[in-house]
Write a protein that holds these residues in place. Structure first.
Motif, PDB file in Angstrom:
ATOM      1  N   GLN A   1     -34.671 -27.079 -41.051  1.00 35.40           N
ATOM      2  CA  GLN A   1     -35.109 -28.258 -40.310  1.00 35.40           C
ATOM      3  C   GLN A   1     -33.948 -28.880 -39.536  1.00 35.40           C
ATOM      4  OE1 GLN A   1     -37.023 -31.154 -42.756  1.00 35.40           O
ATOM      5  NE2 GLN A   1     -37.624 -32.460 -41.054  1.00 35.40           N
ATOM      6  N   ASP A   2     -32.759 -28.847 -40.100  1.00 35.16           N
ATOM      7  CA  ASP A   2     -31.612 -29.487 -39.461  1.00 35.16           C
ATOM      8  C   ASP A   2     -30.996 -28.615 -38.367  1.00 35.16           C
ATOM      9  OD1 ASP A   2     -31.958 -31.620 -41.198  1.00 35.16           O
ATOM     10  OD2 ASP A   2     -30.671 -30.719 -42.725  1.00 35.16           O
ATOM     11  N   SER A   3     -30.844 -27.314 -38.637  1.00 38.51           N
ATOM     12  CA  SER A   3     -30.198 -26.425 -37.667  1.00 38.51           C
ATOM     13  C   SER A   3     -30.616 -24.983 -37.938  1.00 38.51           C
ATOM     14  CB  SER A   3     -28.668 -26.553 -37.758  1.00 38.51           C
ATOM     15  OG  SER A   3     -28.224 -26.183 -39.055  1.00 38.51           O
ATOM     16  N   PRO A   4     -30.538 -24.097 -36.908  1.00 42.16           N
ATOM     17  CA  PRO A   4     -30.893 -22.685 -37.114  1.00 42.16           C
ATOM     18  C   PRO A   4     -29.967 -22.035 -38.138  1.00 42.16           C
ATOM     19  CG  PRO A   4     -30.782 -23.224 -34.775  1.00 42.16           C
ATOM     20  CD  PRO A   4     -30.215 -24.395 -35.496  1.00 42.16           C
ATOM     21  N   GLN A   5     -30.512 -21.126 -38.942  1.00 38.06           N
ATOM     22  CA  GLN A   5     -29.763 -20.477 -39.997  1.00 38.06           C
ATOM     23  C   GLN A   5     -30.044 -18.976 -39.985  1.00 38.06           C
ATOM     24  OE1 GLN A   5     -27.680 -22.143 -42.032  1.00 38.06           O
ATOM     25  NE2 GLN A   5     -28.257 -24.232 -41.392  1.00 38.06           N
TER      26      GLN A   5
ATOM     27  N   ARG B   1     -31.290 -15.752 -36.074  1.00 33.91           N
ATOM     28  CA  ARG B   1     -31.289 -17.095 -36.648  1.00 33.91           C
ATOM     29  C   ARG B   1     -32.716 -17.616 -36.652  1.00 33.91           C
ATOM     30  NH1 ARG B   1     -27.554 -20.898 -33.581  1.00 33.91           N
ATOM     31  NH2 ARG B   1     -28.603 -19.924 -31.817  1.00 33.91           N
TER      32      ARG B   1
ATOM     33  N   GLN C   1     -35.388 -21.019 -37.220  1.00 35.35           N
ATOM     34  CA  GLN C   1     -35.465 -22.472 -37.109  1.00 35.35           C
ATOM     35  C   GLN C   1     -36.899 -22.925 -37.388  1.00 35.35           C
ATOM     36  OE1 GLN C   1     -34.827 -24.179 -33.186  1.00 35.35           O
ATOM     37  NE2 GLN C   1     -33.645 -25.871 -34.066  1.00 35.35           N
TER      38      GLN C   1
ATOM     39  N   ASP D   1     -41.359 -28.210 -32.811  1.00 30.56           N
ATOM     40  CA  ASP D   1     -41.110 -28.805 -31.492  1.00 30.56           C
ATOM     41  C   ASP D   1     -42.313 -29.587 -30.988  1.00 30.56           C
ATOM     42  OD1 ASP D   1     -38.715 -27.558 -31.667  1.00 30.56           O
ATOM     43  OD2 ASP D   1     -39.218 -25.902 -30.317  1.00 30.56           O
TER      44      ASP D   1
END
Length: 439
Positions: free
Chosen positions: A106-110, A158, A160, A164
């Motif tokens: 939720q915070d950043s792509p991983q 990555r 995410q 959106d």
């Protein structure tokens, strides 16, 4: 919870809703065909899920599970029986792992390896730690259901969170969407996805500062009537997928007339017992919903040529089997369509022509009787119109399923033909009238 136990919880919740907790532990266990010890473990597990979902306070923590259901469902817009779908049939490790993955993305792509490190650091010590293969399997599942999205075209990929469309909406647009989903989930079929989407929108609105009260999100409250409609959706999509893929299914079926509604799988030969259910192998072809009673029906063919009909509330231990050749499938489907062509719902009995006379409400009143007949009368036609009313004709398979619809019009409907149906309804109305005679 194990996959097998999901059927057991469904049957227990249905009995709990229908009886309002009137049975004791022993009676519930007997109806489910399980031991009292197994019943106690199931009830504790359901209470834990309900407390987590509803975020019950300390005053409700010690309340009996039956009391939680009995006293909360009329006052809430959220049908309590849906919590079983939120708890789902996930093991505790799977539930915690997916929560960690979604929170991290939720915070950043991983990447998958970054998510593996996050899960290993965040999971409880008593739970088994995942490996890379497990994490990639979870990511593939979440991407398939549309919860996350893959970024970039080169490795390492990555991932995410795919939210959106929520973040791009204004506060007013998000509130309008929530109200729309809330109404549609309570009135349309199927319902489970709608309620889950409504919960996601509600959490976003609460994060944005909206208050969860009657002047805020809960502007309209619904009392849910058909609990089986929600519970039966546990098998609905598995059966729809089997129909789409032309696969046979097998299940253990319990008719509504039986005293038991569930039977556990015998894993220990020392305690093996005969169950009261019927083992069924079926080629599923059609699913029908009865809006009048809130019931789902499954139609298909067994090895013979007879149409088989099952109420989905009695289906347990559902399993998907082999694929049927396309020509055989289309042949059976065509035969089924012919059999149910004149069914008011699913009746495959002998065809009968029914003539009804409907009486108009009055010259200065909108003709709601005719509007309802046109809306609900299916393929029937209005053959004659008079000042006082109109004649309606329809040819149906049998009269059992259409009789409640006829009775619902009360004195605004009169059966003209056939004579024996007229006589049946006359006798039924006499019996009903006798109930209201003065003492």
């Amino acid at each position: 919870m194990a996959r097998e136990s999901f059927d057991r919880e469904i049957q227990y919740l249905r009995m709990l809703a229908l009886t309002s907790g009137a049975y004791n532990r022993q009676q519930y266990a007997e109806r489910l065909g399980i031991s009292v010890h197994t019943y106690d473990k199931m009830a504790r597990r359901l209470k834990e899920i309900a407390s987590t979902v509803q975020q019950a306070g300390p005053d409700k923590a010690d309340k009996d599970f039956g009391d939680m259901l009995r006293y909360s469902y009329p006052d809430s817009a959220d049908p309590m029986l849906l919590f079983l779908f939120r708890g789902k049939s996930l093991k505790e490790s799977e539930s915690q792992r997916l929560s960690l993955l979604l929170t991290a993305m939720q915070d950043s792509p991983q990447t998958a390896l970054q998510l593996l490190d996050i899960c290993c650091e965040g999971m409880d010590e008593v739970l088994s730690l995942p490996d890379e293969k497990t994490i990639r399997g979870d990511l593939k599942y979440l991407e398939g259901v549309g919860v996350i999205q893959k970024l970039g075209s080169s490795r390492p990929y990555r991932y995410q969170l795919r939210n959106d469309w929520i973040s791009e909406l204004t506060a007013d647009e998000l509130l309008d969407l929530y109200d729309f989903v809330d109404i549609m989930a309570n009135t349309q079929l199927p319902s489970v996805q709608g309620y889950l989407l409504r919960d996601s929108l509600k959490k976003q609105l609460l994060r944005d500062g909206f208050k969860d009260d009657h002047d805020g999100l809960e502007a309209a409250l619904y009392k849910y009537h058909f609990y089986s409609r929600i519970l039966d959706e546990a098998h609905l999509f598995s059966l729809l997928q089997a129909i789409e893929e032309r696969r046979r299914v097998s299940f253990l079926y319990f008719t509504p007339k039986r005293e038991t509604s569930y039977a556990s799988r015998n894993t220990n030969p020392l305690y093996e017992r005969d169950n009261m259910g019927k083992q069924v192998s079926l080629l599923p072809l059609k699913i029908v919903y009865d809006h009048q009673y809130g019931r789902w029906y499954l139609l298909g063919f067994s090895r013979g040529l007879n149409v088989q009909k099952f109420r989905m509330e009695g289906i347990t231990q559902l399993a998907v089997a082999d694929v049927v050749p396309e020509d055989e499938y289309l042949e059976k489907l065509e035969l089924l369509e012919r059999r149910v062509k004149h069914s008011w719902l699913i009746d495959t009995g002998r065809k009968v022509l029914i003539r009804l006379k409907f009486y108009n409400p009055g010259p200065s009143i909108p003709n709601f009787v005719k509007d309802r007949v046109r809306h609900q009368g299916q393929w029937g036609t209005i053959t004659e119109e008079q000042e006082e009313g109109f004649i309606y004709e329809i040819e149906v398979n049998g009269t059992t399923e259409i009789k409640p619809w006829i009775r619902s019009f009360g004195s605004s409907c009169e059966v003209l033909e056939p004579a024996w149906l007229r006589q049946e309804l006359t006798q039924e109305w006499k019996e009903i009238g006798a109930y209201y005679e003065p003492l």
